[in-house]
Design an enzyme around this catalytic site. Structure first.
Site, short mmCIF file in Angstrom:
data_model
loop_
_atom_site.label_atom_id
_atom_site.label_comp_id
_atom_site.label_asym_id
_atom_site.label_seq_id
_atom_site.Cartn_x
_atom_site.Cartn_y
_atom_site.Cartn_z
N HIS A 299 3.12 -2.02 2.89
CA HIS A 299 3.69 -2.73 1.53
C HIS A 299 4.88 -1.60 1.11
CE1 HIS A 299 0.82 0.18 -0.39
NE2 HIS A 299 1.71 0.35 -1.08
N HIS B 61 -1.71 -5.59 -2.45
CA HIS B 61 -0.50 -5.79 -2.43
C HIS B 61 0.13 -6.00 -1.07
CE1 HIS B 61 -1.03 -1.62 -2.72
NE2 HIS B 61 0.05 -1.39 -3.35
N HIS C 35 8.68 3.77 -2.57
CA HIS C 35 8.23 4.04 -1.50
C HIS C 35 7.70 3.15 -0.50
CE1 HIS C 35 4.42 3.11 -3.60
NE2 HIS C 35 3.87 2.88 -2.46
N HIS D 45 -6.38 6.10 -5.92
CA HIS D 45 -5.86 5.07 -7.11
C HIS D 45 -6.96 4.56 -7.82
CE1 HIS D 45 -1.58 5.77 -6.07
NE2 HIS D 45 -1.55 4.98 -4.78
N TYR E 155 1.20 10.69 -1.03
CA TYR E 155 2.61 10.24 -1.19
C TYR E 155 3.38 11.73 -0.67
CZ TYR E 155 1.40 5.94 -3.73
OH TYR E 155 1.10 4.96 -4.25
N GLU F 29 4.32 6.64 1.66
CA GLU F 29 2.87 6.84 1.45
C GLU F 29 2.01 6.67 2.59
OE1 GLU F 29 -0.66 4.64 -1.54
OE2 GLU F 29 1.34 3.73 -0.87
#
Length: 311
Positions: free
Chosen positions: A154, A203, A218, A250, A259, A269
């Site tokens: 993503h 996502h 990112h 997260h 990251y 990431e």
């Protein structure tokens, strides 16, 4: 779920400051497979377990950042229909001819309200993952070269007017909202970040409200396990790659992550995990005062570099 319409992230074209240095980094440290170089001098890469010709294109420039993001659609008829839908929504489109990117068919290109160049395409040459299509092994030598992500997962993009982006992606491209971050109650709780999916990932693309258009936060590279994320951290340390955050988890998306920055200062990431939503999911909301845990769940910390540095 039935996969129709927009299928997945397909490629990103990124600006780097030193192409030779970046080429070595993405090939030897990140562990991508180099698949070509075109007449413009752009260099192409894929992840080892991706089947299409490329997912990353590097272009040397005097400033880092993102040129464009491309998503693959089901077929040529879908591309034609989505082009009409994009135009009807009010965005101008252009047809980029087949071959402008190596091994890639016609693309429909337009600019999002956030100022990002976005494109859709149906065709890209299938090159395989080196394991074959009949009785393949689960992995090959490329899976252990460098960090070795399995795919481009993503991207997170910064720009103004993410509300318009949300309307466009959900009403035109068939994405759905999975998670969001909202601002203070006294400000009417505007959405300051949105996480959108066209699949059953947490996502496929995300946006954060930001005054400058067209910014990259990112690109995210999918790792198969948490152990491989930790191994990625070891490889970063051995190669003196500057790390921004992690290893950590997260709260937002429940992803496990590190990251870091490439040699040009573009953040990337290494990501795994996350839950598996479907289009009927009720979006999860994170408040601004709770987002410390959304970003870095064990520490509950808002990292200033993460919130302020973009390219």
């Amino acid at each position: 779920m039935a996969m129709t319409g927009v299928l997945r992230p397909g490629h990103a074209q990124m600006r780097v400051l030193d192409l030779a240095e970046s080429r070595r980094f993405y090939r030897d440290v990140l562990g991508l497979v180099e698949t070509g170089e075109d007449a413009q001098g752009r260099v192409y890469f894929k992840c080892w377990d991706e089947r299409d010709h490329h997912c990353l294109v590097l272009r040397e420039a005097d400033r880092a950042g993102i040129d464009l993001i491309g998503f693959k659609v089901l077929n040529a008829a879908t591309l034609d229909q989505l082009e009409r839908d994009v135009q009807a929504w009010g965005l101008a489109t252009e047809r980029v001819p087949a071959g402008e990117l190596l091994e890639t068919g016609e693309r429909v290109r337009f600019t999002l309200p956030t100022g990002h160049v976005f494109e859709l395409y149906a065709d890209k040459t299938h090159v395989g993952n080196g394991l074959g299509q009949v009785n393949p092994p689960p992995w090959g030598p490329a899976a252990d070269h460098g960090i070795a992500p399995t795919r481009l997962d993503h991207c997170l993009l910064y720009g103004p007017n993410i509300a318009a982006n949300k309307a466009f992606f959900t009403q035109v491209l068939g994405f759905y909202l999975v998670e969001r971050i909202v601002g203070p109650v006294e400000a009417g709780e505007p959405e300051i970040a949105i996480f959108l999916s066209c699949s059953h990932k947490t996502h496929d693309i995300a946006f954060v409200e930001y005054p400058e258009p067209g910014k990259l936060h990112h690109l995210s590279w999918r790792m198969p396990t948490w152990e491989r994320v930790l191994r990625a951290g070891d490889i970063m340390g051995m190669n003196k790659v500057p790390i921004d955050i992690g290893p950590t988890r997260h709260g937002t998306t429940r992803g496990e992550t590190i990251y870091a920055w490439d040699p040009s200062g573009n953040r990337f990431e290494t990501f795994c995990g996350g839950y598996e939503p479907y289009p009927d999911v009720q979006p999860i909301t994170w408040t601004q005062d709770g987002f410390g845990h959304g970003l870095d769940f064990p520490h509950g910390k808002l990292h200033e570099s993460f919130l302020t540095i973009v390219t």
